[in-house]
Write an enzyme that holds these catalytic residues in place. Structure first.
Site, PDB file in Angstrom:
ATOM      1  N   GLU A 184       0.829  -1.206   0.000  1.00 32.03           N
ATOM      2  CA  GLU A 184       0.000   0.000   0.000  1.00 32.03           C
ATOM      3  C   GLU A 184       0.867   1.262   0.000  1.00 32.03           C
ATOM      4  O   GLU A 184       0.376   2.359  -0.244  1.00 32.03           O
ATOM      5  CB  GLU A 184      -0.966  -0.013   1.200  1.00 32.03           C
ATOM      6  CG  GLU A 184      -0.322   0.033   2.578  1.00 32.03           C
ATOM      7  CD  GLU A 184       0.175  -1.330   3.094  1.00 32.03           C
ATOM      8  OE1 GLU A 184       0.540  -2.195   2.274  1.00 32.03           O
ATOM      9  OE2 GLU A 184       0.228  -1.495   4.322  1.00 32.03           O
ATOM     10  N   SER A 234       8.424  -8.736   5.516  1.00 34.42           N
ATOM     11  CA  SER A 234       9.221  -8.919   6.729  1.00 34.42           C
ATOM     12  C   SER A 234       8.969 -10.306   7.336  1.00 34.42           C
ATOM     13  O   SER A 234       7.947 -10.943   7.056  1.00 34.42           O
ATOM     14  CB  SER A 234       8.876  -7.815   7.731  1.00 34.42           C
ATOM     15  OG  SER A 234       7.480  -7.796   7.937  1.00 34.42           O
ATOM     16  N   CYS A 289      16.534  -6.621   0.812  1.00 32.83           N
ATOM     17  CA  CYS A 289      16.612  -7.832   1.639  1.00 32.83           C
ATOM     18  C   CYS A 289      17.970  -8.505   1.480  1.00 32.83           C
ATOM     19  O   CYS A 289      18.312  -9.396   2.235  1.00 32.83           O
ATOM     20  CB  CYS A 289      15.505  -8.798   1.260  1.00 32.83           C
ATOM     21  SG  CYS A 289      15.722  -9.463  -0.382  1.00 32.83           S
ATOM     22  N   GLU A 391      17.201  -6.587  11.752  1.00 31.51           N
ATOM     23  CA  GLU A 391      17.223  -6.053  10.386  1.00 31.51           C
ATOM     24  C   GLU A 391      16.847  -4.573  10.485  1.00 31.51           C
ATOM     25  O   GLU A 391      15.720  -4.242  10.874  1.00 31.51           O
ATOM     26  CB  GLU A 391      16.213  -6.789   9.498  1.00 31.51           C
ATOM     27  CG  GLU A 391      16.219  -6.257   8.077  1.00 31.51           C
ATOM     28  CD  GLU A 391      15.141  -6.874   7.182  1.00 31.51           C
ATOM     29  OE1 GLU A 391      14.004  -7.040   7.630  1.00 31.51           O
ATOM     30  OE2 GLU A 391      15.471  -7.166   6.017  1.00 31.51           O
TER      31      GLU A 391
HETATM   32  P1  NAD Z   1       5.874  -5.856   5.347  1.00 29.23           P
HETATM   33  O1  NAD Z   1       6.005  -7.243   5.890  1.00 29.23           O
HETATM   34  O2  NAD Z   1       5.530  -4.763   6.287  1.00 29.23           O
HETATM   35  O3  NAD Z   1       4.752  -5.818   4.206  1.00 29.23           O
HETATM   36  C1  NAD Z   1       4.738  -6.748   3.152  1.00 29.23           C
HETATM   37  C2  NAD Z   1       3.298  -6.955   2.687  1.00 29.23           C
HETATM   38  O4  NAD Z   1       2.545  -7.500   3.774  1.00 29.23           O
HETATM   39  C3  NAD Z   1       2.604  -5.673   2.265  1.00 29.23           C
HETATM   40  O5  NAD Z   1       1.866  -5.916   1.094  1.00 29.23           O
HETATM   41  C4  NAD Z   1       1.700  -5.332   3.441  1.00 29.23           C
HETATM   42  O6  NAD Z   1       0.521  -4.695   3.059  1.00 29.23           O
HETATM   43  C5  NAD Z   1       1.385  -6.702   4.025  1.00 29.23           C
HETATM   44  N1  NAD Z   1       1.186  -6.637   5.484  1.00 29.23           N
HETATM   45  C6  NAD Z   1       1.682  -5.722   6.347  1.00 29.23           C
HETATM   46  N2  NAD Z   1       1.297  -5.998   7.602  1.00 29.23           N
HETATM   47  C7  NAD Z   1       0.526  -7.106   7.533  1.00 29.23           C
HETATM   48  C8  NAD Z   1      -0.145  -7.894   8.510  1.00 29.23           C
HETATM   49  N3  NAD Z   1      -0.125  -7.573   9.823  1.00 29.23           N
HETATM   50  N4  NAD Z   1      -0.812  -8.983   8.112  1.00 29.23           N
HETATM   51  C9  NAD Z   1      -0.848  -9.322   6.806  1.00 29.23           C
HETATM   52  N5  NAD Z   1      -0.204  -8.608   5.829  1.00 29.23           N
HETATM   53  C10 NAD Z   1       0.471  -7.523   6.185  1.00 29.23           C
HETATM   54  O7  NAD Z   1       7.237  -5.558   4.571  1.00 29.23           O
HETATM   55  P2  NAD Z   1       7.724  -4.180   3.964  1.00 29.23           P
HETATM   56  O8  NAD Z   1       8.066  -3.258   5.080  1.00 29.23           O
HETATM   57  O9  NAD Z   1       6.786  -3.721   2.924  1.00 29.23           O
HETATM   58  O10 NAD Z   1       9.056  -4.663   3.211  1.00 29.23           O
HETATM   59  C11 NAD Z   1      10.302  -4.777   3.833  1.00 29.23           C
HETATM   60  C12 NAD Z   1      10.582  -6.188   4.266  1.00 29.23           C
HETATM   61  O11 NAD Z   1      10.508  -7.075   3.152  1.00 29.23           O
HETATM   62  C13 NAD Z   1      11.995  -6.357   4.829  1.00 29.23           C
HETATM   63  O12 NAD Z   1      11.939  -7.156   5.967  1.00 29.23           O
HETATM   64  C14 NAD Z   1      12.740  -7.061   3.713  1.00 29.23           C
HETATM   65  O13 NAD Z   1      13.855  -7.816   4.116  1.00 29.23           O
HETATM   66  C15 NAD Z   1      11.666  -7.927   3.147  1.00 29.23           C
HETATM   67  N6  NAD Z   1      11.986  -8.361   1.793  1.00 29.23           N
HETATM   68  C16 NAD Z   1      12.369  -9.651   1.622  1.00 29.23           C
HETATM   69  C17 NAD Z   1      12.731 -10.109   0.376  1.00 29.23           C
HETATM   70  C18 NAD Z   1      13.170 -11.541   0.179  1.00 29.23           C
HETATM   71  O14 NAD Z   1      13.257 -11.978  -0.956  1.00 29.23           O
HETATM   72  N7  NAD Z   1      13.444 -12.291   1.220  1.00 29.23           N
HETATM   73  C19 NAD Z   1      12.694  -9.239  -0.725  1.00 29.23           C
HETATM   74  C20 NAD Z   1      12.276  -7.921  -0.516  1.00 29.23           C
HETATM   75  C21 NAD Z   1      11.926  -7.488   0.755  1.00 29.23           C
END
Ligand code: NAD
Length: 507
Positions: A184, A234, A289, A391
């Site tokens: 979002e 995350s 990541c 992280e």
């Molecule tokens: P996030 O986990 O906050 O959000 C990811 C998705 O989950 C979003 O679409 C969000 O709307 C949804 N979301 C958020 N809270 C939620 C909840 N309580 N319940 C269900 N869905 C929910 O992650 P972010 O801050 O957008 O991205 C950064 C994170 O992503 C970092 O930890 C990074 O390391 C990770 N990441 C990992 C990879 C990989 O390949 N391992 C790649 C890119 C990013």
């Protein structure tokens, strides 16, 4: 129209059944330009009815799409790839505007996404099954790969175009239909790219976009028509998605957070290492990541590395990425995230690490309300400190000095994550030992960031991945397909044709 203009701020629509439609939501969240802190769009915080409309549309589109020959599905991707190539800079500009990456970083990320489309174009050969004639007397056996049905992608903020592209090109050519729920915080790039999918001739309903946060995700995880869920985000949420998705009978691949170790041996070429380490730790403002966020110089490597690293990083330019200038680093995603990163730097100071470069008080020209943190380096950090364990996902590099390669490997073993790790060395023994024993799924030897290209899977380990089949590459195809085995008996009691004198004569 993907976005409608209301009170000078764009409002994001949903893509359902091939048309841009309004959400049923009454609540909206803001999309910011992180360079300025300005609101550039409003995104609906959707719920059950948006999810059901999108999933039903995807389900209706599934039978015809699954029956479309795979080569025709691949040809849609070929046209999509041409459109992405033609509009490459426009997409990269959109990524920069909503995320804050530099234009060069945004272009590189879009290129990585296009490579997944190139991989997907080759899926017809990779989807082929196996067969064996006469596996028992007069019995032949074969396997075929079938699509699953409606697949879902839930993606993070840090690569607005690339991470969604890791998923749906593969899912679609395999014959599935798709519902994407982009972050979002950065929905606009995915919405722009969706227009090219439609222009490429993708039938209505095969690809859909909805918006929102936890509520929409929970509805997707429990919707009876959803067959598979791909998640990147995350670790806490990845684990949750995996557990709830599996409990509801979905196939799940969930990539999580990371802390990536960079080991520097005393024999490494320090000038090249400094360049690579700087790009790894501070590229994309550390919001990767695979960012190298923890450096482990071995033996006396730190004596040469640290002064060169601090000098080089302190010269990095940090500034607005949405104008004509080309700074080395842009802002982080939000005011909250900026505050969190600065808070973790405060923790590192109070825990006693040596703050060699402090980015907390950076002032950026013409960006008083932007979300900026300058590059920060902690030296002499200890494994038990929060800056080493957590992280940070910002431009902060922690340095833990170790005596031997074995000590460095031990630090990695204690880390709950397991995405990437890199060694800089010319010592073959150290490189092999590191490659073999380091507790992470993606290993780099003298490379900056060992993020695999589209033809290989993104093989995170431990708390960096929940599931079995990883995202991208042939594992992606296995994830988005189910195998069907067919065994056929031929009733034929005649003597073997191989005893026929004519056949024998041909031997
Ligand atoms: P996030 O986990 O906050 O959000 C990811 C998705 O989950 C979003 O679409 C969000 O709307 C949804 N979301 C958020 N809270 C939620 C909840 N309580 N319940 C269900 N869905 C929910 O992650 P972010 O801050 O957008 O991205 C950064 C994170 O992503 C970092 O930890 C990074 O390391 C990770 N990441 C990992 C990879 C990989 O390949 N391992 C790649 C890119 C990013």
């Amino acid at each position: 129209m993907a976005v409608t203009q209301t009170n000078a701020v764009k409002q994001c629509d949903l893509l359902i059944g091939g048309k841009w439609v309004k959400s049923d939501a009454t609540e909206f969240s803001n999309v910011y330009n992180p360079n300025s802190g300005e609101v550039i769009a409003r995104v609906p915080v959707g719920g059950a009815s948006d999810v059901d409309r999108a999933v039903q549309a995807a389900q209706r589109a599934f039978p015809a799409w699954a029956d479309t020959p795979v080569v025709e599905r691949a040809r849609v991707m070929m046209r999509f790839k041409h459109l992405l190539d033609q509009n490459y800079e426009k997409i990269a500009r959109q990524v920069t505007l909503e995320h804050g990456k530099t234009f060069a970083e945004a272009k590189a990320s879009v290129q990585r996404g296009i490579e997944v489309v190139e991989f997907a174009i080759g899926i017809p050969s990779l989807m082929m099954g196996e067969c064996m004639e006469n596996i028992a007397t007069n019995v032949d056996c074969e396997t075929m790969r079938h699509p699953l049905g409606v697949c879902v992608g839930i993606t993070p903020f840090n690569f607005p175009a690339m991470v969604p592209l890791w998923m749906y090109p593969i899912a679609l050519v395999c014959g599935n239909t798709f519902v994407l729920k982009p972050s979002e915080k950065v929905p606009l790039s995915s919405m722009m790219i969706a227009e090219y999918l439609l222009e490429a001739g993708l039938p209505e309903g095969v690809f859909n976009i909805i918006h929102g946060g936890k509520q929409v995700v929970d509805e997707l995880l429990t919707h009876p028509l959803v067959k598979a869920v791909s998640f990147v985000g995350s670790t806490g949420i990845a684990k949750y998605i995996y557990e709830v998705g599996c409990r509801n009978g979905k196939r799940v691949q969930a990539a999580g957070g990371a802390k990536n170790h960079i080991i520097i041996m005393p024999d490494a070429d320090m000038d090249l290492t400094v360049q690579a380490l700087q790009a790894s730790a501070f590229g994309c403002a550390g919001e990767r990541c695979m960012a190298g966020s923890l450096a482990l110089p071995v033996g006396d490597a730190a004596e040469e590395l640290l002064p060169k690293l601090v000098e080089s990083v302190s010269k990095m330019s940090v500034g607005r990425t949405d104008g004509d200038t080309s700074p080395d680093m842009g802002p982080v995603i939000s005011a909250d995230h900026m505050k969190r990163i600065k808070g973790l730097i405060d923790d590192g100071v109070s825990e006693g690490a040596d703050l060699a470069l402090d980015g907390r008080n950076l002032q950026v020209k013409d960006a008083a309300n932007g979300f900026f943190v300058g590059p920060t380096i902690f030296d002499k950090a200890l494994p038990e400190m929060s800056i080493v364990k957590e992280e940070i996902f910002g431009p902060v590099l922690s340095v833990v000095r170790v005596k031997t390669i074995e000590d460095a490997i031990a630090v990695g073993r204690d880390c709950p994550y397991g995405n990437g790790a890199v060694i800089y060395t010319n010592d073959g023994r150290a490189a092999r030992q590191f490659k073999r024993y380091f507790n992470a799924g993606m290993i780099g030897i003298n490379v900056g960031v060992p993020a695999p290209m589209a033809w290989f899977p993104f093989t995170g380990w431990n708390a960096s991945f929940y599931g079995d089949l990883h995202i991208q590459g042939k594992e992606g195809i296995a994830f988005y397909t189910q195998q069907k085995m067919t065994m056929t008996r031929w009733f034929d009691n005649r003597p073997s044709q191989f005893q026929d004198p004519i056949w024998k004569g041909k031997q």
